[in-house]
Design an enzyme around this catalytic site. Structure first.
Site, PDB file in Angstrom:
ATOM      1  N   ARG A  50       0.821  -1.214   0.000  1.00 48.10           N
ATOM      2  CA  ARG A  50       0.000   0.000   0.000  1.00 48.10           C
ATOM      3  C   ARG A  50       0.857   1.267   0.000  1.00 48.10           C
ATOM      4  O   ARG A  50       0.426   2.307  -0.507  1.00 48.10           O
ATOM      5  CB  ARG A  50      -0.929   0.009   1.206  1.00 48.10           C
ATOM      6  CG  ARG A  50      -2.126  -0.896   1.009  1.00 48.10           C
ATOM      7  CD  ARG A  50      -3.044  -0.854   2.195  1.00 48.10           C
ATOM      8  NE  ARG A  50      -4.333  -1.462   1.853  1.00 48.10           N
ATOM      9  CZ  ARG A  50      -5.263  -1.757   2.746  1.00 48.10           C
ATOM     10  NH1 ARG A  50      -5.063  -1.508   4.021  1.00 48.10           N
ATOM     11  NH2 ARG A  50      -6.397  -2.294   2.349  1.00 48.10           N
ATOM     12  N   LYS A 210     -16.951 -14.000   4.959  1.00 55.06           N
ATOM     13  CA  LYS A 210     -18.358 -13.669   5.223  1.00 55.06           C
ATOM     14  C   LYS A 210     -19.172 -13.386   3.973  1.00 55.06           C
ATOM     15  O   LYS A 210     -18.748 -12.647   3.112  1.00 55.06           O
ATOM     16  CB  LYS A 210     -18.411 -12.408   6.089  1.00 55.06           C
ATOM     17  CG  LYS A 210     -17.892 -12.584   7.484  1.00 55.06           C
ATOM     18  CD  LYS A 210     -18.276 -11.347   8.248  1.00 55.06           C
ATOM     19  CE  LYS A 210     -17.573 -11.229   9.572  1.00 55.06           C
ATOM     20  NZ  LYS A 210     -17.719  -9.846  10.065  1.00 55.06           N
ATOM     21  N   GLY A 363      -8.059  -7.058   0.657  1.00 60.56           N
ATOM     22  CA  GLY A 363      -6.734  -7.061   1.272  1.00 60.56           C
ATOM     23  C   GLY A 363      -6.138  -8.451   1.365  1.00 60.56           C
ATOM     24  O   GLY A 363      -4.949  -8.652   1.072  1.00 60.56           O
ATOM     25  N   GLY A 387     -13.248  -3.192   1.271  1.00 60.03           N
ATOM     26  CA  GLY A 387     -14.603  -2.677   1.458  1.00 60.03           C
ATOM     27  C   GLY A 387     -14.958  -1.616   0.434  1.00 60.03           C
ATOM     28  O   GLY A 387     -16.063  -1.615  -0.111  1.00 60.03           O
TER      29      GLY A 387
END
Ligand code: ADP
Ligand code: MG
Length: 406
Positions: A50, A210, A363, A387
């Site tokens: 990053r 999830k 990520g 996200g």
């Protein structure tokens, strides 16, 4: 390949190209929320992906004699804990740009204002972890005011944080002339390439822990993709919805109902929703667990599914190899542990080999690409935002993007 630099038209915000930062103090919101390695007292950056992703913007501004003030969050601090100081990140940035990088003692305040005022053209100051200030996540006006006093211009290059309404992403951007950096521009351009005119077949591969994180994109992609391939722990919410036994697998209960709805929608859609046909199961989540291949997906009690099986991995790789466009988000299994990384490796390698546009989001997926030793350059784009990329693809407005000058 679509989504290349020629598609900049897709990006409707002003960028660092449109301003003259010479001599100005420029506050750059970066996403330096990187994994750290702890060795006793010594903390270092475990993966600088990053930081490297923000270098084009940082170099551009330094070349034009801007005085740089960088700000990012790092982890989820509760109380300004030293272990979450930006200092190791500043040190790594200094190595990457081959210049001194100063570390501010705080996010805002008189000492920080002094340090910002003392910057010469090309100098770089990194503020402390923005979440050391409780006002950050509340988009507190006082914090935004204090931040805006540090600079004349605001640049947002933190794609991973644009879906948040925070002081460093929205509040300060409302108080200064605000433009996008190159990374933010590239992220949005590449992701919009998936939505605006994808090459077909458009194959979407979703995994990770999830369903609830990803149900929005599943619904969206059921309308625009040709196939959605499901792996990771996510598949167990689907199996549960189908009434199949999942043993001790990780099942997100709140995901079961959305999974059932997605299965129903898929029947009415021209997009195929594919689930694993075999699994790798183990008695626990550990590198030395007892594990075996299960020819089928009905997980017996005492066992948990930790990866897609080899037949599934081959079928998914075959599907991906025929794709005109592919989007992959979420590992197929617990890739952090050697016995459960083959599914993710198979998918990651197939995505890398695609001729058309390939975009990786998330990520952990990006970390898997690096950890498995795959060539990052083989992908059209590896997003720095998990996200944020999902929210963008769902069609939601990104507040940190919306606030920038048109
Ligand atoms: P990304 O960050 O790429 O969006 P997620 O955060 O959604 O991905 O999920 C990544 C995590 O999911 C990894 O830590 C991985 O170990 C875990 N995971 C994947 N498959 C399973 C599984 N079958 N059981 C438990 N955890 C899993
Ligand atoms: Mg993750």
């Amino acid at each position: 390949m679509s989504g290349s630099a020629t598609d900049r038209r897709l990006f409707r915000k002003r960028t660092v190209r449109d301003v003259d930062p010479g001599g100005k103090r420029v506050l750059v919101r970066v996403d330096f929320n990187v994994p750290l390695d702890r060795d006793g007292e010594r903390v270092s950056v475990a993966d600088d992906g990053r930081i490297r992703a923000a270098l084009p913007t940082i170099e551009h501004l330094r070349d034009r004699e801007a005085r740089l003030v960088l700000v990012s969050h790092l982890g989820r601090p509760k109380d300004r804990e030293r272990e979450l100081s930006m200092a190791p990140v500043s040190a790594r940035l200094g190595e990457l740009i081959g210049a001194e990088v100063r570390q501010a003692p705080a996010v805002v305040g008189p000492d920080v204002e002094q340090a910002a005022a003392a910057l010469a053209p090309g100098d770089v100051l990194v503020l402390e972890n923005s979440r050391f200030e409780p006002g950050e996540t509340k988009n507190d006006p006082q914090l935004s005011d204090a931040l805006s006093r540090l600079a004349d211009l605001y640049v947002d290059d933190a794609f991973g944080a644009v879906h948040r309404v925070h002081a460093t992403t929205v509040g300060v951007a409302e108080r200064l002339p605000a433009v996008a950096g190159f990374l933010l521009e590239r992220e949005v351009t590449m992701l919009s390439g998936l939505l605006e005119d994808p090459g077909h077949p458009f194959v979407v591969v979703l995994g990770g822990a999830k369903v609830s994180d990803k149900i929005g994109v599943i619904e969206r992609f059921l309308e625009i993709a040709d196939a959605i391939l499901i792996g990771g722990a996510m598949c167990f919410s689907f199996f549960r919805a189908q009434g199949l036994p999942t043993g001790d697998s990780l099942v997100e209960e709140e995901g079961v109902e959305p999974a059932r709805r997605a299965l129903e929608r898929a029947q009415r859609s021209s997009c195929e929703l594919e689930l694993p046909v075999d699994l790798v199961v183990a008695d626990r989540v550990a590198a030395d667990a007892e594990w075996r291949q299960l020819d089928g997906v009905e997980v017996p009690d005492g066992w948990m599914g930790l990866d897609i099986g080899p037949r599934t991995a081959r079928a998914y790789a075959e599907r991906i190899s025929q794709a005109g466009t592919v989007f992959w988000n979420g590992p197929m299994g617990v890739f952090e542990l050697a016995p459960f990384q083959e599914g993710t490796r198979g998918v990651a390698a197939a995505v890398a080999a695609v001729d058309g546009l390939s975009v990786v989001g998330g990520g952990d997926s990006a970390a898997a690409v690096r950890q498995l030793g795959l060539d990052e350059a083989a992908y059209g784009h590896i997003s720095t935002g998990g996200g944020a990329s999902l929210e963008y693809l769902e069609g939601r407005e990104l507040p940190g993007l919306a606030v920038l000058a048109d």
